[in-house]
Design a protein around this motif. Structure first.
Motif, PDB file in Angstrom:
ATOM      1  N   VAL A 157      -9.326  -0.316   6.420  1.00 31.02           N
ATOM      2  CA  VAL A 157      -9.630   1.105   6.195  1.00 31.02           C
ATOM      3  C   VAL A 157      -8.330   1.875   6.014  1.00 31.02           C
ATOM      4  O   VAL A 157      -7.435   1.811   6.861  1.00 31.02           O
ATOM      5  N   ALA A 158      -8.249   2.610   4.912  1.00 33.52           N
ATOM      6  CA  ALA A 158      -7.058   3.410   4.621  1.00 33.52           C
ATOM      7  C   ALA A 158      -7.337   4.873   4.943  1.00 33.52           C
ATOM      8  O   ALA A 158      -8.321   5.446   4.459  1.00 33.52           O
ATOM      9  N   LYS A 235      -4.235   1.507   7.502  1.00 34.13           N
ATOM     10  CA  LYS A 235      -3.193   1.937   6.571  1.00 34.13           C
ATOM     11  C   LYS A 235      -3.189   3.455   6.512  1.00 34.13           C
ATOM     12  O   LYS A 235      -4.244   4.084   6.369  1.00 34.13           O
ATOM     13  N   VAL A 236      -2.009   4.045   6.636  1.00 31.86           N
ATOM     14  CA  VAL A 236      -1.849   5.494   6.508  1.00 31.86           C
ATOM     15  C   VAL A 236      -1.019   5.781   5.272  1.00 31.86           C
ATOM     16  O   VAL A 236       0.079   5.230   5.097  1.00 31.86           O
ATOM     17  N   ILE A 248       4.121  11.878  11.494  1.00 30.83           N
ATOM     18  CA  ILE A 248       3.204  10.755  11.261  1.00 30.83           C
ATOM     19  C   ILE A 248       3.902   9.432  11.569  1.00 30.83           C
ATOM     20  O   ILE A 248       3.319   8.535  12.187  1.00 30.83           O
ATOM     21  N   ALA A 249       5.152   9.315  11.145  1.00 28.62           N
ATOM     22  CA  ALA A 249       5.910   8.082  11.413  1.00 28.62           C
ATOM     23  C   ALA A 249       6.040   7.844  12.914  1.00 28.62           C
ATOM     24  O   ALA A 249       5.914   6.707  13.390  1.00 28.62           O
ATOM     25  N   LYS A 257      -0.381  -0.418  12.184  1.00 31.54           N
ATOM     26  CA  LYS A 257      -0.757   0.303  10.969  1.00 31.54           C
ATOM     27  C   LYS A 257       0.360   0.247   9.933  1.00 31.54           C
ATOM     28  O   LYS A 257       1.533   0.444  10.250  1.00 31.54           O
ATOM     29  N   LYS A 258      -0.033  -0.018   8.709  1.00 32.58           N
ATOM     30  CA  LYS A 258       0.912   0.032   7.593  1.00 32.58           C
ATOM     31  C   LYS A 258       1.011   1.477   7.134  1.00 32.58           C
ATOM     32  O   LYS A 258       0.035   2.232   7.194  1.00 32.58           O
ATOM     33  N   ILE A 259       2.185   1.902   6.652  1.00 31.69           N
ATOM     34  CA  ILE A 259       2.375   3.304   6.323  1.00 31.69           C
ATOM     35  C   ILE A 259       3.238   3.474   5.081  1.00 31.69           C
ATOM     36  O   ILE A 259       4.188   2.719   4.868  1.00 31.69           O
ATOM     37  N   THR A 260       2.870   4.435   4.243  1.00 30.38           N
ATOM     38  CA  THR A 260       3.732   4.878   3.145  1.00 30.38           C
ATOM     39  C   THR A 260       3.803   6.395   3.197  1.00 30.38           C
ATOM     40  O   THR A 260       2.806   7.071   3.487  1.00 30.38           O
ATOM     41  N   LEU A 261       4.990   6.920   2.920  1.00 29.93           N
ATOM     42  CA  LEU A 261       5.230   8.357   2.971  1.00 29.93           C
ATOM     43  C   LEU A 261       5.915   8.809   1.681  1.00 29.93           C
ATOM     44  O   LEU A 261       6.930   8.246   1.294  1.00 29.93           O
ATOM     45  N   GLU A 262       5.338   9.800   1.028  1.00 27.48           N
ATOM     46  CA  GLU A 262       5.983  10.421  -0.138  1.00 27.48           C
ATOM     47  C   GLU A 262       6.197  11.870   0.226  1.00 27.48           C
ATOM     48  O   GLU A 262       5.251  12.655   0.309  1.00 27.48           O
ATOM     49  N   LEU A 263       7.462  12.238   0.469  1.00 21.32           N
ATOM     50  CA  LEU A 263       7.776  13.504   1.117  1.00 21.32           C
ATOM     51  C   LEU A 263       8.527  14.459   0.185  1.00 21.32           C
ATOM     52  O   LEU A 263       8.298  14.471  -1.013  1.00 21.32           O
ATOM     53  N   GLY A 264       9.415  15.252   0.745  1.00 23.31           N
ATOM     54  CA  GLY A 264      10.059  16.318  -0.022  1.00 23.31           C
ATOM     55  C   GLY A 264      11.159  15.829  -0.948  1.00 23.31           C
ATOM     56  O   GLY A 264      11.515  14.654  -0.978  1.00 23.31           O
TER      57      GLY A 264
END
Length: 483
Positions: A157-158, A235-236, A248-249, A257-264
Motif C-alpha cells: 500500500v502506497a 511506501k510513502v 516525514i523523513a 517504509k520505503k520513501i521518496t521525497l520531491e521537495l523545494g
C-alpha cells in the motif's frame, strides 16, 4: 513629416465556459470505491483563488478515516497484485483515454480550483497527465525488463501526498507507476486543491478499477501525518515543501517504509554571452512565470554573463511588459492567481525583504483584479548571494538576477544553495553545455530550454530538494521490492 504612432491592439476577452464542469456543493472521502462522509463529520471549504468564491465543501479525514482507507487498499492489494501485468495495463490505458475525453472538463476545474491559466491546464497539464498513464500502462507487463531484477514484486500500500501547484499532474506522477507495479494507493491531495483528485475518483469508477485499489482522502496536514504514520503503509511518496519533507523523513525513520521525497528548489538559469538572447528571454519567462512561479523547479535565480547583462535585462523587461495577468479562464491570460492568501503573504514578505536588503525591484505596470490573490511578475537586480530572495524558495513570480564573468563563477554561484532540483544553461556551444551540466549539482539540467517534461524522463533532486526519482523507468523503482 510627422510619423503615425504604431497601433496597439488590445486582446478581447476569450473566456472558457464554466458550464463544462458540474461542481457538487459537497464531497465526501473516496474509500473502497464509494464516497462517504468523514467519521467525525468535519468538513472544510475549497476556494477559487481568482475570485475567493467558495467552490465546494469537502470532507476532512481523521485518523479513523485514514485507517479505513488503508485497510481498503490492503484488502484490494491481494487481488490487484495477482493480476497479470497486461490486465493492470488495460485499466491504466482506460484511465488515460477517459482523461483525454474529459480533458476540457478537468482543465477548467483545475484553473478554477488552483488559479493557473486555462492555457496551461489545457495545453500542458492535461496532455502530460494522460501521457503518464499511457506510459506506465505500457510498463505494467514489462517490469522484469525494467532493470530491477527478473521478477520484481510490488511493495503493498502506497501512501501518497501531493501539492497544490500541479494537483492532477502530481496525482498522475504518483498513481500511474504505483498501479503499474501492482501496488494499491491511498492518496491525499492538497487542502487548497482537492477537487481534481475527487473528480479523478469518478474516472476510477468509470474505468471499472476494482474497489479499494485507489482511495482518495482529503484534509489538512494532520490527515497527511496520520497517513504517513499508519503502520499499514509500505511506501510513502511526498511532493511539497522541504520543511514538511524533513518531518516525514523523521517520522518514517526506523521503520520498514520505503520513501521518496520531491521537495523545494532554487534553480539557476545560466545565460552565457553567446546565447541566443530572444530564445533565452523566452526560456527565462517560462522558467519563472509559468504557473505563477508555483513550480519547485522554477528558474528563480537568473545568472547572466556580465557582458550581456544589460542587453538581456532590457529584452526581459520588454517581454514582461507584454505578460497578461488576470482571469485564469481567459485564454489570453499568461499569469493567473496566487493559490492562497497564505502563499500570497509569503511572496509579499520575501519581496519586501529583497527591497529592505538593498536589491532593486521592478515590475511591469498592470492592473490587478480587485478580488482574489494576485502578484505582479517581478524581478530584482543588484542581488547578492546573501539576499534572502537569492537563498529562499519564494514559490511565486519573483526572479532574482545575479551576474558572473566566467563559467567557473557561474557554476560556483549556481551550486551555492541548499537545493539541487534543476538548472538551465543557455549557450550555442555544445561542449560548454556538457562541461557546465556535469558540474551542476541538480537532478535535472535543461539546455537552451526550460520546464520541459516527459513521462519517459526521470525527475528528482539532491540535497534539500529530496531523493528518489519520478517518471521514466526510474520511477518504477520506488514502487517495487528490488531486494
Amino acid at each position: 513629416m510627422a510619423t503615425t504612432p504604431a497601433k496597439t491592439f488590445a486582446y478581447a476577452p476569450a473566456p472558457e465556459s464554466r458550464a463544462v464542469v458540474d461542481i457538487a456543493p459537497s464531497y465526501g472521502l473516496f474509500i473502497d470505491g464509494e464516497f462517504a462522509e468523514a467519521a467525525d463529520g468535519k468538513v472544510f471549504k475549497t476556494v477559487s483563488p481568482s475570485s475567493e468564491e467558495v467552490l465546494s465543501e469537502v470532507a476532512q479525514a481523521g485518523a479513523e478515516d485514514v485507517d479505513r482507507a488503508v485497510k481498503a487498499a490492503r484488502k484490494a492489494f491481494t487481488s490487484w497484485s495477482a493480476l497479470p501485468g497486461a490486465e493492470r495495463g488495460k485499466y491504466l490505458f482506460r484511465i488515460a483515454r477517459i482523461i483525454q475525453e474529459r480533458s476540457r472538463e478537468f482543465a477548467v476545474l483545475e484553473s478554477l480550483d488552483n488559479g493557473k491559466p486555462i492555457r496551461e491546464t489545457r495545453d500542458v497539464d492535461l496532455p502530460l497527465v494522460a501521457a503518464h498513464f499511457f506510459y506506465y500502462a505500457g510498463w505494467a507487463d514489462k517490469l522484469r525488463y525494467a532493470g530491477y531484477g527478473p521478477d520484481p514484486k510490488p511493495l503493498g500500500v502506497a501512501g501518497q501526498i501531493i501539492p497544490w501547484n500541479f494537483p492532477l499532474l502530481m496525482l498522475a506522477w504518483k498513481i500511474a507507476p504505483a498501479l503499474a507495479a501492482g501496488n494499491t494507493v491511498v492518496l491525499k491531495p492538497a487542502e487548497t486543491t482537492p477537487l481534481s483528485a475527487l473528480f479523478f475518483a469518478d474516472v476510477v469508477r468509470q474505468a471499472g478499477l476494482p474497489k479499494g485499489v485507489v482511495n482518495i482522502i482529503t484534509g489538512d496536514g494532520s490527515t497527511g501525518a496520520a497517513l504517513v504514520e499508519h503502520p499499514g503503509i509500505n511506501k510513502v511518496a511526498f511532493t511539497g515543501s522541504t520543511e514538511v519533507g524533513k518531518a516525514i523523513a523523521r517520522s518514517v525513520a526506523g521503520t520498514t517504509k520505503k520513501i521518496t521525497l520531491e521537495l523545494g528548489g532554487k534553480a539557476a538559469n545560466i545565460v552565457f554571452d553567446d546565447a541566443p538572447i530572444d530564445q533565452a528571454v523566452e526560456g527565462i519567462v517560462n522558467g519563472i512565470f509559468f504557473n505563477q512561479g508555483h513550480v519547485c523547479c522554477a528558474g528563480s535565480r537568473l545568472l547572466v554573463q556580465e557582458s550581456v547583462a544589460e542587453e538581456v535585462l532590457s529584452s526581459l523587461k520588454r517581454r514582461m511588459e507584454t505578460l497578461r495577468v488576470g482571469d485564469p479562464l481567459d485564454k489570453n491570460t499568461d499569469i493567473g492567481a496566487i493559490n492562497s492568501a497564505e502563499q500570497l503573504a509569503r511572496i509579499t514578505t520575501l519581496a519586501e525583504a529583497g527591497e529592505a536588503e538593498g536589491a532593486e525591484r521592478w515590475a511591469p505596470s498592470c492592473e490587478l483584479p480587485s478580488a482574489g490573490y494576485w502578484f505582479r511578475p517581478t524581478l530584482f537586480t543588484n542581488v547578492t548571494q546573501a539576499h534572502r530572495i537569492a537563498r529562499e524558495e519564494i514559490f511565486g513570480p519573483v526572479l532574482s538576477v545575479l551576474t558572473f564573468r566566467t563559467p567557473a563563477e557561474a557554476v560556483e554561484k549556481a551550486n551555492n544553495t541548499q537545493y539541487g532540483l534543476s538548472a538551465g544553461i543557455w549557450t550555442e556551444k555544445g561542449s560548454r553545455i556538457l562541461s557546465v551540466a556535469n558540474q551542476l549539482r541538480a537532478g535535472v539540467v535543461w539546455a537552451n530550454t526550460f520546464n520541459k517534461f516527459d513521462p519517459t524522463s526521470p525527475f528528482g533532486g539532491y540535497k534539500e530538494s529530496g531523493f528518489g526519482r519520478e517518471g521514466g523507468r526510474h520511477g518504477l523503482e520506488a514502487y517495487l521490492d528490488v531486494r
